[in-house]
Design a protein around this motif. Structure first.
Motif, PDB file in Angstrom:
ATOM      1  N   PHE A  41       0.733  -1.198  -0.037  1.00 16.22           N
ATOM      2  CA  PHE A  41       0.134  -0.168  -0.078  1.00 16.22           C
ATOM      3  C   PHE A  41       0.958   1.295   0.009  1.00 16.22           C
ATOM      4  O   PHE A  41       1.895   1.508   0.766  1.00 16.22           O
ATOM      5  CB  PHE A  41      -0.963   0.095   1.411  1.00 16.22           C
ATOM      6  CG  PHE A  41      -2.044  -1.097   1.163  1.00 16.22           C
ATOM      7  CD1 PHE A  41      -3.472  -0.578   0.695  1.00 16.22           C
ATOM      8  CD2 PHE A  41      -1.748  -2.300   1.315  1.00 16.22           C
ATOM      9  CE1 PHE A  41      -4.257  -1.512   0.804  1.00 16.22           C
ATOM     10  CE2 PHE A  41      -2.795  -3.259   1.383  1.00 16.22           C
ATOM     11  CZ  PHE A  41      -3.942  -3.040   1.160  1.00 16.22           C
ATOM     12  N   ALA A  42       0.543   2.099  -0.960  1.00 15.88           N
ATOM     13  CA  ALA A  42       1.232   3.596  -1.095  1.00 15.88           C
ATOM     14  C   ALA A  42       0.988   4.326   0.420  1.00 15.88           C
ATOM     15  O   ALA A  42      -0.089   4.064   1.069  1.00 15.88           O
ATOM     16  CB  ALA A  42       0.801   4.188  -2.046  1.00 15.88           C
ATOM     17  N   SER A  43       1.965   5.043   0.617  1.00 16.87           N
ATOM     18  CA  SER A  43       2.023   6.213   1.903  1.00 16.87           C
ATOM     19  C   SER A  43       0.625   6.624   1.852  1.00 16.87           C
ATOM     20  O   SER A  43      -0.055   6.987   3.039  1.00 16.87           O
ATOM     21  CB  SER A  43       2.964   6.846   2.009  1.00 16.87           C
ATOM     22  OG  SER A  43       2.903   7.596   0.830  1.00 16.87           O
ATOM     23  N   SER A  80       3.517  -2.933   3.780  1.00 18.95           N
ATOM     24  CA  SER A  80       2.776  -4.338   3.711  1.00 18.95           C
ATOM     25  C   SER A  80       1.661  -4.029   4.869  1.00 18.95           C
ATOM     26  O   SER A  80       1.535  -3.114   5.622  1.00 18.95           O
ATOM     27  CB  SER A  80       3.619  -5.301   4.251  1.00 18.95           C
ATOM     28  OG  SER A  80       3.984  -5.413   5.416  1.00 18.95           O
ATOM     29  N   VAL A  81       0.714  -5.129   4.765  1.00 17.79           N
ATOM     30  CA  VAL A  81      -0.339  -4.878   5.888  1.00 17.79           C
ATOM     31  C   VAL A  81       0.093  -5.142   7.263  1.00 17.79           C
ATOM     32  O   VAL A  81      -0.193  -4.564   7.980  1.00 17.79           O
ATOM     33  CB  VAL A  81      -1.341  -6.075   5.607  1.00 17.79           C
ATOM     34  CG1 VAL A  81      -2.387  -6.257   6.540  1.00 17.79           C
ATOM     35  CG2 VAL A  81      -2.162  -5.897   4.156  1.00 17.79           C
ATOM     36  N   GLU A  82       1.225  -5.883   7.111  1.00 16.10           N
ATOM     37  CA  GLU A  82       1.815  -6.210   8.442  1.00 16.10           C
ATOM     38  C   GLU A  82       2.412  -4.935   9.004  1.00 16.10           C
ATOM     39  O   GLU A  82       2.407  -4.523  10.260  1.00 16.10           O
ATOM     40  CB  GLU A  82       2.615  -7.140   8.711  1.00 16.10           C
ATOM     41  CG  GLU A  82       2.564  -8.752   8.274  1.00 16.10           C
ATOM     42  CD  GLU A  82       1.883  -8.817   6.961  1.00 16.10           C
ATOM     43  OE1 GLU A  82       1.472  -9.954   6.606  1.00 16.10           O
ATOM     44  OE2 GLU A  82       2.226  -8.082   6.182  1.00 16.10           O
ATOM     45  N   LEU A  87       2.627   0.123  12.466  1.00 15.05           N
ATOM     46  CA  LEU A  87       2.255   1.672  12.376  1.00 15.05           C
ATOM     47  C   LEU A  87       0.931   2.140  13.392  1.00 15.05           C
ATOM     48  O   LEU A  87       1.326   3.042  14.146  1.00 15.05           O
ATOM     49  CB  LEU A  87       2.105   2.089  11.169  1.00 15.05           C
ATOM     50  CG  LEU A  87       3.524   2.696  10.424  1.00 15.05           C
ATOM     51  CD1 LEU A  87       3.189   3.251   8.993  1.00 15.05           C
ATOM     52  CD2 LEU A  87       4.094   3.962  11.170  1.00 15.05           C
ATOM     53  N   ARG A  88       0.121   1.163  13.278  1.00 18.03           N
ATOM     54  CA  ARG A  88      -1.161   1.598  13.897  1.00 18.03           C
ATOM     55  C   ARG A  88      -0.890   1.544  15.281  1.00 18.03           C
ATOM     56  O   ARG A  88      -1.203   2.140  16.117  1.00 18.03           O
ATOM     57  CB  ARG A  88      -2.423   0.598  13.610  1.00 18.03           C
ATOM     58  CG  ARG A  88      -3.683   0.860  14.266  1.00 18.03           C
ATOM     59  CD  ARG A  88      -4.577  -0.094  13.626  1.00 18.03           C
ATOM     60  NE  ARG A  88      -5.089   0.122  12.242  1.00 18.03           N
ATOM     61  CZ  ARG A  88      -5.888   1.123  11.670  1.00 18.03           C
ATOM     62  NH1 ARG A  88      -6.392   1.973  12.554  1.00 18.03           N
ATOM     63  NH2 ARG A  88      -5.965   1.150  10.405  1.00 18.03           N
ATOM     64  N   MET A  89      -0.188   0.401  15.718  1.00 17.87           N
ATOM     65  CA  MET A  89       0.020   0.048  17.134  1.00 17.87           C
ATOM     66  C   MET A  89       0.923   1.307  17.697  1.00 17.87           C
ATOM     67  O   MET A  89       0.874   1.437  19.000  1.00 17.87           O
ATOM     68  CB  MET A  89       0.599  -1.229  17.421  1.00 17.87           C
ATOM     69  CG  MET A  89      -0.369  -2.298  17.124  1.00 17.87           C
ATOM     70  SD  MET A  89      -1.917  -2.245  18.002  1.00 17.87           S
ATOM     71  CE  MET A  89      -2.945  -3.591  17.133  1.00 17.87           C
ATOM     72  N   LEU A  90       1.994   1.709  16.940  1.00 19.76           N
ATOM     73  CA  LEU A  90       3.070   2.689  17.309  1.00 19.76           C
ATOM     74  C   LEU A  90       2.102   3.840  17.535  1.00 19.76           C
ATOM     75  O   LEU A  90       2.498   4.642  18.561  1.00 19.76           O
ATOM     76  CB  LEU A  90       3.922   2.943  16.139  1.00 19.76           C
ATOM     77  CG  LEU A  90       5.079   3.983  16.568  1.00 19.76           C
ATOM     78  CD1 LEU A  90       5.730   3.720  17.554  1.00 19.76           C
ATOM     79  CD2 LEU A  90       6.069   4.359  15.354  1.00 19.76           C
ATOM     80  N   LEU A  91       1.129   4.326  16.771  1.00 20.81           N
ATOM     81  CA  LEU A  91       0.503   5.389  17.024  1.00 20.81           C
ATOM     82  C   LEU A  91      -0.312   5.393  17.966  1.00 20.81           C
ATOM     83  O   LEU A  91      -0.622   6.496  18.715  1.00 20.81           O
ATOM     84  CB  LEU A  91      -0.558   5.938  15.658  1.00 20.81           C
ATOM     85  CG  LEU A  91       0.266   6.243  14.242  1.00 20.81           C
ATOM     86  CD1 LEU A  91      -0.667   6.483  13.424  1.00 20.81           C
ATOM     87  CD2 LEU A  91       1.316   7.442  14.600  1.00 20.81           C
ATOM     88  N   ALA A  92      -1.081   4.137  18.445  1.00 20.71           N
ATOM     89  CA  ALA A  92      -1.814   4.100  19.680  1.00 20.71           C
ATOM     90  C   ALA A  92      -1.115   4.379  20.783  1.00 20.71           C
ATOM     91  O   ALA A  92      -1.738   4.499  21.808  1.00 20.71           O
ATOM     92  CB  ALA A  92      -2.340   2.494  19.376  1.00 20.71           C
ATOM     93  N   GLY A 139      -7.480  -2.786  11.211  1.00 13.03           N
ATOM     94  CA  GLY A 139      -6.791  -3.116  12.354  1.00 13.03           C
ATOM     95  C   GLY A 139      -7.527  -4.120  13.252  1.00 13.03           C
ATOM     96  O   GLY A 139      -6.844  -4.676  14.546  1.00 13.03           O
ATOM     97  N   TYR A 140      -8.633  -4.633  12.727  1.00 12.44           N
ATOM     98  CA  TYR A 140      -9.746  -5.618  13.504  1.00 12.44           C
ATOM     99  C   TYR A 140      -9.200  -6.813  13.399  1.00 12.44           C
ATOM    100  O   TYR A 140      -8.503  -7.137  12.288  1.00 12.44           O
ATOM    101  CB  TYR A 140     -10.773  -5.328  13.079  1.00 12.44           C
ATOM    102  CG  TYR A 140     -11.641  -4.077  13.320  1.00 12.44           C
ATOM    103  CD1 TYR A 140     -12.339  -3.968  14.879  1.00 12.44           C
ATOM    104  CD2 TYR A 140     -11.600  -2.922  12.431  1.00 12.44           C
ATOM    105  CE1 TYR A 140     -12.968  -2.650  15.058  1.00 12.44           C
ATOM    106  CE2 TYR A 140     -12.157  -2.053  12.707  1.00 12.44           C
ATOM    107  CZ  TYR A 140     -12.843  -1.519  13.886  1.00 12.44           C
ATOM    108  OH  TYR A 140     -13.479  -0.352  14.185  1.00 12.44           O
ATOM    109  N   ARG A 141      -9.398  -7.458  14.254  1.00 15.71           N
ATOM    110  CA  ARG A 141      -9.003  -9.336  14.200  1.00 15.71           C
ATOM    111  C   ARG A 141     -10.223  -9.881  13.724  1.00 15.71           C
ATOM    112  O   ARG A 141     -11.348  -9.800  14.551  1.00 15.71           O
ATOM    113  CB  ARG A 141      -8.698  -9.989  15.403  1.00 15.71           C
ATOM    114  CG  ARG A 141      -7.304  -9.368  16.077  1.00 15.71           C
ATOM    115  CD  ARG A 141      -7.196  -9.730  17.608  1.00 15.71           C
ATOM    116  NE  ARG A 141      -8.394  -9.396  18.451  1.00 15.71           N
ATOM    117  CZ  ARG A 141      -8.413  -9.727  19.531  1.00 15.71           C
ATOM    118  NH1 ARG A 141      -7.675 -10.531  19.983  1.00 15.71           N
ATOM    119  NH2 ARG A 141      -9.497  -9.142  20.240  1.00 15.71           N
ATOM    120  N   VAL A 142     -10.354 -10.421  12.428  1.00 13.69           N
ATOM    121  CA  VAL A 142     -11.402 -10.677  11.843  1.00 13.69           C
ATOM    122  C   VAL A 142     -11.593 -12.334  11.369  1.00 13.69           C
ATOM    123  O   VAL A 142     -10.415 -12.691  11.069  1.00 13.69           O
ATOM    124  CB  VAL A 142     -11.992  -9.947  10.342  1.00 13.69           C
ATOM    125  CG1 VAL A 142     -13.101 -10.133   9.609  1.00 13.69           C
ATOM    126  CG2 VAL A 142     -11.810  -8.490  10.792  1.00 13.69           C
TER     127      VAL A 142
END
Length: 392
Positions: A41-43, A80-82, A87-92, A139-142
């Protein structure tokens, strides 16, 4: 008069021929030794998923924090998705944005969403796969559970390692009456981080016979709890569980509706589809009345209708949409999913729209319109989940 065409020969001959042809096509698309991967995914896309600016993403990277993106020959920064999840967890951790990590917290129950309608072609599978991939990217676990013996949702994942529909590896293994297996043993990781699947196959039809035999013996309605009991075993590991139902109101669908915390009914804005949905609701209502009388009524956080395959310039569809809004009111989602060749092409490639690079389409604007439509509907459904969790 003597008829010379054997029904048995006809069915067996073309069943075998079609199975071989489809298997060869599947192998051509995804060879058995191929490792299916999710695109990068692009930035700009990452910023949209994280609800921050692209400049902020670049700033984090320049400071040496977070994952190191891949840089293309043209200078584009790809994640990548990972890495997006990292990044999401870092921002959290910084806590600047509430719910940047959207995973449920203590006191928030796993949302179990049944996508159902007994009219074939109403886009149940397309709705399920696109919603599931959207939520995973957010970011959800699906977990997606394929409850349709035709196994369309399963087929969209290509060749899954260690899955054989003829060897009891479908969801039926967890809900059968004799010697059920642990639900966790049926879960398959996919090439998309945060998105798992439990597959389907023709053996799911055996549940109907098994329920009939059990009811003859016990006369009870214990079968209604089979899906709920199977899901309960693994619910703590997920934020959202999606169930792609078969195009019928059978025992398995009833059991899934009993297990659900929310229901989504996709309906194309066509007279025949709406008429079929009316019959579905009437029949489902009669079953629900029986269940209520027996003390096993299903209770949901929400139930919504979603217009699918919508063509904005088609006047009969516009009139039917107006009728649906009049009848369903607030129970019809505001956003609708438009009919698009981009979605049809992606599903032909056994992918959701989220998996396909925009550049692959000869008409990128068609992709943009379809993606905008799907994102809007999925965002509205996500808000329903938040409301059920009591989030502001």
């Amino acid at each position: 008069m003597t008829r010379h065409l054997s029904s048995l020969d006809f069915m067996q001959t073309f069943s075998e021929k079609l199975e071989i042809a489809l298997r060869n096509l599947s192998i051509a698309q995804y060879p058995p030794d191929a490792h299916r991967t999710m695109r990068k995914f692009a930035s700009s896309e990452v910023a949209q998923l994280l609800d921050v600016t692209e400049a902020y993403i670049r700033q984090i990277s320049l400071k040496g924090r977070g994952p190191e993106p891949e840089v293309s020959t043209s200078g584009r920064r790809l994640y990548s998705v990972e890495q997006i999840l990292e990044l999401r967890m870092l921002l959290a951790e910084n806590g600047r944005k509430k719910w940047i990590n959207p995973r449920r917290t203590e006191g928030e129950a796993c949302q179990i969403l049944a996508v159902t309608n007994f009219k074939g072609g109403s886009s149940k599978t397309s709705t399920t796969i696109h919603l599931g991939h959207y939520l995973a990217l957010k970011g959800y676990r699906v977990l997606a559970i394929d409850l349709d013996p035709q196994a369309s949702l399963t087929a969209l994942h290509g060749s899954l390692p260690d899955f054989d529909p003829r060897e009891g590896d479908t969801f039926y293994g967890a809900i059968r009456f004799d010697d059920p297996v642990p639900t966790a043993s049926l879960i398959h990781k996919t090439h998309i981080a945060g998105f798992d699947v439990i597959c389907a196959g023709l053996e799911l039809t055996e549940f109907e016979t098994a329920v009939a035999l059990d009811m003859r013996k016990s006369g009870g309605t214990g079968f209604l709890l089979r899906v709920a009991q199977a899901i309960e075993q693994i619910a703590d590991d997920y934020d959202v569980i999606l169930m792609d139902s078969a195009p019928s109101l059978n025992f398995l669908t009833l059991s899934s509706l009993t297990a659900a915390t929310g229901v989504l009914i996709p309906v194309p804005a066509h007279m025949l589809d709406v008429d079929s949905t009316a019959k579905f609701l009437e029949l489902a209502g009669s079953y629900m009345q029986i269940l209520a009388d027996m003390g096993t009524a299903a209770q949901w956080d929400f139930a919504k209708f979603l217009i699918t395959k919508f063509e904005p310039n088609d006047h009969p569809q516009a009139n039917m949409m107006a009728l649906m809004r009049q009848v369903f009111g607030g129970d019809l989602l505001l956003n609708m999913v438009i009919k698009s060749t981009a979605v049809a092409d992606a599903l032909t490639w056994k992918q959701s729209l989220y998996e396909v690079q925009r550049a692959r389409f000869s008409a990128p604007k068609t992709y943009d319109r379809a993606m905008e439509s799907i994102n809007a509907a999925n965002d509205e459904i996500e808000q329903l989940l938040w409301t059920a969790w009591g989030r502001q």
